[in-house]
Design a protein around this motif. Structure first.
Motif, short mmCIF file in Angstrom:
data_model
loop_
_atom_site.label_atom_id
_atom_site.label_comp_id
_atom_site.label_asym_id
_atom_site.label_seq_id
_atom_site.Cartn_x
_atom_site.Cartn_y
_atom_site.Cartn_z
N ARG A 153 0.84 -1.81 0.03
CA ARG A 153 0.22 -0.12 -0.12
C ARG A 153 0.86 1.38 -0.20
NH1 ARG A 153 -5.25 -2.20 2.10
NH2 ARG A 153 -6.17 0.32 2.73
N VAL A 154 2.24 1.10 0.01
CA VAL A 154 2.98 2.39 0.00
C VAL A 154 3.13 2.77 -1.28
CG1 VAL A 154 5.64 3.14 0.50
CG2 VAL A 154 4.16 1.44 2.27
N PRO A 155 2.71 4.34 -1.54
CA PRO A 155 2.57 4.64 -3.51
C PRO A 155 4.41 4.81 -2.95
CG PRO A 155 2.40 6.75 -1.05
CD PRO A 155 2.78 4.92 -1.01
N GLU A 156 4.75 5.55 -4.95
CA GLU A 156 6.04 5.11 -5.67
C GLU A 156 6.77 6.33 -4.26
OE1 GLU A 156 7.99 3.21 -6.64
OE2 GLU A 156 6.57 2.04 -6.54
N LEU A 157 8.40 6.79 -4.53
CA LEU A 157 8.51 8.01 -3.97
C LEU A 157 9.15 8.39 -4.65
CD1 LEU A 157 10.11 4.79 -0.82
CD2 LEU A 157 7.80 5.99 -0.81
N PRO A 158 8.96 9.35 -3.83
CA PRO A 158 9.40 10.56 -4.56
C PRO A 158 10.90 11.29 -5.17
CG PRO A 158 9.34 11.43 -2.39
CD PRO A 158 8.66 10.25 -2.69
N GLY A 159 12.01 10.85 -4.25
CA GLY A 159 12.83 10.58 -4.15
C GLY A 159 13.67 9.93 -4.50
N ASP A 160 15.03 10.47 -6.29
CA ASP A 160 15.51 9.85 -7.12
C ASP A 160 17.13 9.93 -6.71
OD1 ASP A 160 16.06 7.49 -9.05
OD2 ASP A 160 16.03 8.85 -10.63
N SER A 216 16.84 13.35 10.08
CA SER A 216 17.50 14.63 9.77
C SER A 216 17.23 14.59 8.47
CB SER A 216 19.18 14.14 10.06
OG SER A 216 19.07 12.68 9.61
N GLY A 217 15.95 14.80 8.14
CA GLY A 217 15.30 14.15 6.95
C GLY A 217 16.11 15.12 5.58
N PRO A 218 15.32 15.81 4.79
CA PRO A 218 14.08 15.33 4.69
C PRO A 218 13.69 13.32 4.14
CG PRO A 218 14.92 15.80 2.90
CD PRO A 218 15.88 16.40 3.32
N ALA A 228 9.41 15.85 8.90
CA ALA A 228 10.67 15.33 8.51
C ALA A 228 10.20 14.46 6.98
CB ALA A 228 11.97 13.81 9.09
N LEU A 229 9.15 14.87 6.22
CA LEU A 229 8.42 13.63 4.85
C LEU A 229 9.17 13.92 4.16
CD1 LEU A 229 5.65 12.05 6.06
CD2 LEU A 229 8.05 10.40 5.64
N ALA A 230 9.78 13.77 2.75
CA ALA A 230 9.40 15.20 1.73
C ALA A 230 8.50 15.53 1.12
CB ALA A 230 10.60 14.11 0.53
N PRO A 231 8.72 16.06 0.57
CA PRO A 231 6.70 16.11 -0.27
C PRO A 231 6.65 15.23 -0.83
CG PRO A 231 8.11 18.59 -0.26
CD PRO A 231 9.19 17.72 -0.11
N ARG A 259 -4.28 -10.06 15.87
CA ARG A 259 -4.67 -8.55 15.10
C ARG A 259 -3.57 -7.86 14.79
NH1 ARG A 259 -7.21 -4.10 17.99
NH2 ARG A 259 -7.83 -2.76 15.99
N ARG A 260 -3.25 -6.73 13.82
CA ARG A 260 -2.56 -6.35 13.42
C ARG A 260 -3.20 -4.59 13.00
NH1 ARG A 260 3.11 -7.23 13.71
NH2 ARG A 260 3.42 -9.91 13.97
N ILE A 261 -2.65 -2.98 13.23
CA ILE A 261 -3.00 -1.92 13.05
C ILE A 261 -1.75 -1.74 11.96
CG2 ILE A 261 -3.34 -0.08 13.30
CD1 ILE A 261 -4.01 -1.42 16.80
N PHE A 262 -2.45 -1.00 10.67
CA PHE A 262 -1.27 -0.30 9.94
C PHE A 262 -2.02 0.64 9.47
CE2 PHE A 262 -2.54 -4.79 9.02
CZ PHE A 262 -1.26 -5.69 8.80
N VAL A 263 -1.43 1.95 8.96
CA VAL A 263 -1.30 3.03 8.92
C VAL A 263 -0.09 3.81 7.39
CG1 VAL A 263 -1.24 5.01 9.40
CG2 VAL A 263 -1.73 3.65 11.42
N VAL A 264 -0.71 4.10 6.75
CA VAL A 264 0.18 5.33 5.45
C VAL A 264 -0.56 6.76 6.16
CG1 VAL A 264 0.72 4.68 3.08
CG2 VAL A 264 0.26 2.31 4.10
N ALA A 265 0.46 7.28 5.61
CA ALA A 265 0.94 8.63 5.60
C ALA A 265 1.41 9.46 5.28
CB ALA A 265 0.67 9.11 7.27
N ARG A 266 0.31 9.74 3.75
CA ARG A 266 1.77 10.75 3.10
C ARG A 266 1.61 12.53 2.79
NH1 ARG A 266 0.80 11.95 -2.78
NH2 ARG A 266 2.57 11.61 -3.16
N ARG A 267 2.93 12.47 2.80
CA ARG A 267 2.58 14.50 2.21
C ARG A 267 2.58 14.24 0.76
NH1 ARG A 267 3.43 18.22 5.67
NH2 ARG A 267 4.82 17.48 7.22
N GLU A 268 1.19 15.62 1.00
CA GLU A 268 1.11 15.84 -0.62
C GLU A 268 2.61 16.36 -0.78
OE1 GLU A 268 -1.27 14.13 -1.76
OE2 GLU A 268 -2.40 14.01 -0.95
N GLY A 269 2.18 16.37 -2.58
CA GLY A 269 3.34 16.86 -3.05
C GLY A 269 3.80 17.86 -2.95
#
Length: 265
Positions: free
Chosen positions: A29-36, A98-100, A126-129, A255-265
């Motif tokens: 469920r993790v989307p593609e990442l912005p950094g390269d 020490s992000g991003p 600390a999350l990158a856009p 039982r497991r709990i899951f969270v995916v939180a994304r900072r908008e670009g």
């Protein structure tokens, strides 16, 4: 009693298939990442098996695994170290990102960290856009495996040595995590899953807990082999009654709990 538990990577990995499955489901469920190349940190990397999954998904990424256990980090270096993957011994309660970062990832660690949700603002900052904070924690702390362990530790026989023992269980419900992280401006997907695990072998639930929930007890009892044997014998009998062996093995719901939180670009 507040001393940190000692960890046994080999015992932990005895049930690696079941333990790794939630990380596979979270990664899906993790989307593609912005950094390269992407910059990734694995909080509570343990023996490195999940860090290796991150490196497989993003082979060009710069990945750092953090853990407080020297035993786990030694195994992680063997399993996943080298190239663009490194490790550091860190107490996450004191970690200053020490992000991003393009991805802050954690699997089955935050339950050991009281007040971890209070650290979310710094981690979110600390999350990158376009970056993602993704984690999974157990949600089974009212299950018989944990309730019986707590009751045994607080029994007259063990209260003086094990009563009030610090253990995992500092988790919120999925909705509470969603509200915390959405309040920080992140787009949040939160859910829960109960895995109906089929374990095999003698005393399989006891063997499972030796890798996780029992670590504080085993650490506290230390080299007192007689006490360790007595405690495990009592706890094992309780678990056999709570999780009876069936025709195909022992059913162990988790039982497991899951969270995916994304900072908008």
């Amino acid at each position: 009693m507040t001393s940190a538990p000692t960890w046994d990577p080999r015992q932990y990995l005895r049930h690696a298939g079941h333990r790794t499955r939630p990380s596979h489901d979270l990664l899906a469920r993790v989307p593609e990442l912005p950094g390269d190349p992407a910059r990734i940190v694995d909080l509570g990397c343990g023996p490195g098996n999940i860090t290796a999954l991150l490196a497989e998904r993003w082979p060009g990424a710069r990945i750092t695994g953090l853990d407080s256990s020297a035993e786990m980090l030694a195994e992680a270096e063997r399993v996943a170290g080298g190239g663009r993957v490194d490790f550091a011994r860190v107490d996450l309660a004191d970690w200053t990102p020490s992000g991003p970062y393009d991805l802050i990832f954690s699997s089955a660690t935050l339950q050991w960290l009281p007040g971890h949700a209070d650290l979310f603002p710094a981690w979110a900052h600390a999350l990158a856009p376009g970056g993602t904070f993704a984690f999974t924690v157990p949600g089974n702390f009212t299950a018989p495996s944990h309730v019986l362990l707590h009751e045994l530790c607080e029994s007259p026989r063990w209260r003086d040595r094990l009563g009030g023992l610090r253990r995992a269980g500092h988790v919120l419900e999925p909705g509470a995590y969603l509200n915390r992280l959405a309040g920080l401006g992140l787009s949040v997907d939160a859910w829960e899953t109960t895995y109906v695990q089929l374990l095999s072998g003698p005393d399989p639930v006891l063997d499972w807990t030796k890798g996780t929930a029992l670590r504080p007890v085993l650490t506290a009892l230390g080299d007192d082999a007689e006490s360790v044997e007595e405690f495990l014998r009592s706890y094992g009998a309780l678990l056999r009654e709570a999780y009876p062996v069936g025709e195909r093995g022992t059913v162990f719901p988790f039982r497991r709990i899951f969270v995916v939180a994304r900072r908008e670009g």
